[in-house]
Design a protein around this motif. Structure first.
Motif, PDB file in Angstrom:
ATOM      1  N   ASN A  58       2.123  -7.273  -8.587  1.00  0.00           N
ATOM      2  CA  ASN A  58       1.693  -6.016  -9.205  1.00  0.00           C
ATOM      3  C   ASN A  58       0.572  -5.357  -8.412  1.00  0.00           C
ATOM      4  OD1 ASN A  58       3.492  -6.292 -11.407  1.00  0.00           O
ATOM      5  ND2 ASN A  58       2.041  -7.657 -12.464  1.00  0.00           N
ATOM      6  N   GLU A  59       0.198  -5.958  -7.309  1.00  0.00           N
ATOM      7  CA  GLU A  59      -0.900  -5.435  -6.499  1.00  0.00           C
ATOM      8  C   GLU A  59      -0.411  -4.268  -5.646  1.00  0.00           C
ATOM      9  OE1 GLU A  59      -4.146  -7.037  -3.194  1.00  0.00           O
ATOM     10  OE2 GLU A  59      -2.844  -8.444  -4.267  1.00  0.00           O
ATOM     11  N   GLU A  60      -1.187  -3.199  -5.634  1.00  0.00           N
ATOM     12  CA  GLU A  60      -0.812  -2.021  -4.867  1.00  0.00           C
ATOM     13  C   GLU A  60      -0.790  -2.353  -3.377  1.00  0.00           C
ATOM     14  OE1 GLU A  60      -2.227   2.641  -4.248  1.00  0.00           O
ATOM     15  OE2 GLU A  60      -3.328   1.290  -5.593  1.00  0.00           O
ATOM     16  N   GLY A  61       0.262  -1.941  -2.720  1.00  0.00           N
ATOM     17  CA  GLY A  61       0.422  -2.249  -1.305  1.00  0.00           C
ATOM     18  C   GLY A  61       1.345  -3.424  -1.058  1.00  0.00           C
ATOM     19  N   GLU A  62       1.549  -4.247  -2.067  1.00  0.00           N
ATOM     20  CA  GLU A  62       2.463  -5.386  -1.952  1.00  0.00           C
ATOM     21  C   GLU A  62       3.632  -5.278  -2.927  1.00  0.00           C
ATOM     22  OE1 GLU A  62       0.416  -9.033  -2.369  1.00  0.00           O
ATOM     23  OE2 GLU A  62      -0.876  -8.739  -0.612  1.00  0.00           O
ATOM     24  N   ALA A  63       3.417  -4.603  -4.050  1.00  0.00           N
ATOM     25  CA  ALA A  63       4.470  -4.471  -5.053  1.00  0.00           C
ATOM     26  C   ALA A  63       5.532  -3.480  -4.587  1.00  0.00           C
ATOM     27  CB  ALA A  63       3.873  -4.019  -6.379  1.00  0.00           C
ATOM     28  N   PRO A  68      13.376   2.891  -2.015  1.00  0.00           N
ATOM     29  CA  PRO A  68      13.718   1.666  -1.269  1.00  0.00           C
ATOM     30  C   PRO A  68      13.256   1.694   0.185  1.00  0.00           C
ATOM     31  CG  PRO A  68      15.676   3.005  -1.683  1.00  0.00           C
ATOM     32  CD  PRO A  68      14.573   3.610  -2.473  1.00  0.00           C
ATOM     33  N   GLU A  69      13.110   2.890   0.768  1.00  0.00           N
ATOM     34  CA  GLU A  69      12.672   2.973   2.158  1.00  0.00           C
ATOM     35  C   GLU A  69      11.224   2.526   2.327  1.00  0.00           C
ATOM     36  OE1 GLU A  69      13.380   6.832   3.700  1.00  0.00           O
ATOM     37  OE2 GLU A  69      15.574   6.674   3.587  1.00  0.00           O
ATOM     38  N   GLU A  70      10.432   2.620   1.262  1.00  0.00           N
ATOM     39  CA  GLU A  70       9.039   2.200   1.330  1.00  0.00           C
ATOM     40  C   GLU A  70       8.863   0.721   1.010  1.00  0.00           C
ATOM     41  OE1 GLU A  70       6.571   4.681  -1.020  1.00  0.00           O
ATOM     42  OE2 GLU A  70       7.165   6.545  -0.019  1.00  0.00           O
ATOM     43  N   ASN A  71       9.934   0.060   0.637  1.00  0.00           N
ATOM     44  CA  ASN A  71       9.853  -1.364   0.305  1.00  0.00           C
ATOM     45  C   ASN A  71      10.060  -2.257   1.517  1.00  0.00           C
ATOM     46  OD1 ASN A  71       9.375  -0.841  -2.414  1.00  0.00           O
ATOM     47  ND2 ASN A  71      11.564  -0.787  -2.905  1.00  0.00           N
ATOM     48  N   ILE A  72      10.355  -1.652   2.651  1.00  0.00           N
ATOM     49  CA  ILE A  72      10.500  -2.415   3.890  1.00  0.00           C
ATOM     50  C   ILE A  72       9.871  -1.608   5.023  1.00  0.00           C
ATOM     51  CG2 ILE A  72      12.794  -1.454   4.360  1.00  0.00           C
ATOM     52  CD1 ILE A  72      13.509  -4.195   5.593  1.00  0.00           C
ATOM     53  N   TRP A  73       9.192  -2.307   5.913  1.00  0.00           N
ATOM     54  CA  TRP A  73       8.482  -1.629   7.005  1.00  0.00           C
ATOM     55  C   TRP A  73       8.668  -2.427   8.284  1.00  0.00           C
ATOM     56  CZ3 TRP A  73       2.758  -2.139   8.538  1.00  0.00           C
ATOM     57  CH2 TRP A  73       2.434  -1.196   9.519  1.00  0.00           C
TER      58      TRP A  73
END
Length: 204
Positions: A58-63, A68-73
């Motif tokens: 639930n931590e911002e930057g990890e959750a 979906p494009e922002e869930n992988i970098w």
């Protein structure tokens, strides 16, 4: 306190002060140190590190988020000297590129993903060939119009087809034209042949 003790403490404090001054000069004034940063990487051509969101966090930057494009970098690591990094903001200045090494720049390098660096970054590596197989590049609008027939009422497509037909017609017309007025060496040869025909040499 005897004389030897005084000399010892004086030398000791001078060394401490000298070390502080030298460190201040190197770090604050000359900025002679390396900065390491994570920056965007092209998964189609480079072996990038893969960062993925944590669905249980639930931590911002990890959750994970809705997009979906922002869930992988896909990223790579860049090391560069602080005094070589321009003082600009990439979000405000399009020409600001603080993490691109200049040609033959010392102490500046890009670190891509391999077996060793993946362990250091605690990340997985991206395979460009596999990425392209799973994410084939999309065709541009122009290519799609060329391959597919225009639908009814699609004025943009019909107009493009008419322009292409006009260009093809002009090109074919230019190729089929016959040069009736020769120039240069061809003109001289034709002139000689004509003069010989009009004035034949009498045989003895």
């Amino acid at each position: 306190m005897d004389k030897k003790s005084k000399i010892f403490f004086i030398v000791f404090f001078l060394l401490i002060i000298g070390s502080i001054v030298a460190t201040y000069w190197r770090i604050v004034v000359k900025k002679d140190y390396i900065i390491e940063a994570q920056t965007d990487c092209d998964p189609e051509t480079e072996e990038c590190f893969i960062w993925e969101c944590d669905p249980n966090s639930n931590e911002e930057g990890e959750a994970c988020v809705e997009d979906p494009e922002e869930n992988i970098w896909y990223y790579k690591v860049v090391q560069r000297k602080a005094n070589k990094i321009p003082d600009c903001d990439p979000e405000k200045d399009e020409n600001c590129e603080p993490w691109i090494c200049e040609p033959e720049e010392k102490d500046c390098k890009e670190i891509l993903c391999d077996e060793k660096t993946a362990v250091e970054q605690e990340a997985e590596c991206n395979d460009p060939e596999e990425y392209l197989r799973n994410n084939p590049p999309e065709e541009s609008e122009g290519e799609g119009l060329d391959e597919e027939e225009c639908g009814e009422g699609d004025e943009a497509c019909l107009e493009q087809e008419e322009q292409e037909e006009d260009i093809e017609t002009e090109n074919s017309g230019e190729e089929s034209q016959i040069n009736l007025f020769p120039t240069g060496d061809d003109a001289e040869v034709d002139a000689d042949v004509t003069s010989q025909t009009e004035n034949p040499v009498e045989s003895e």
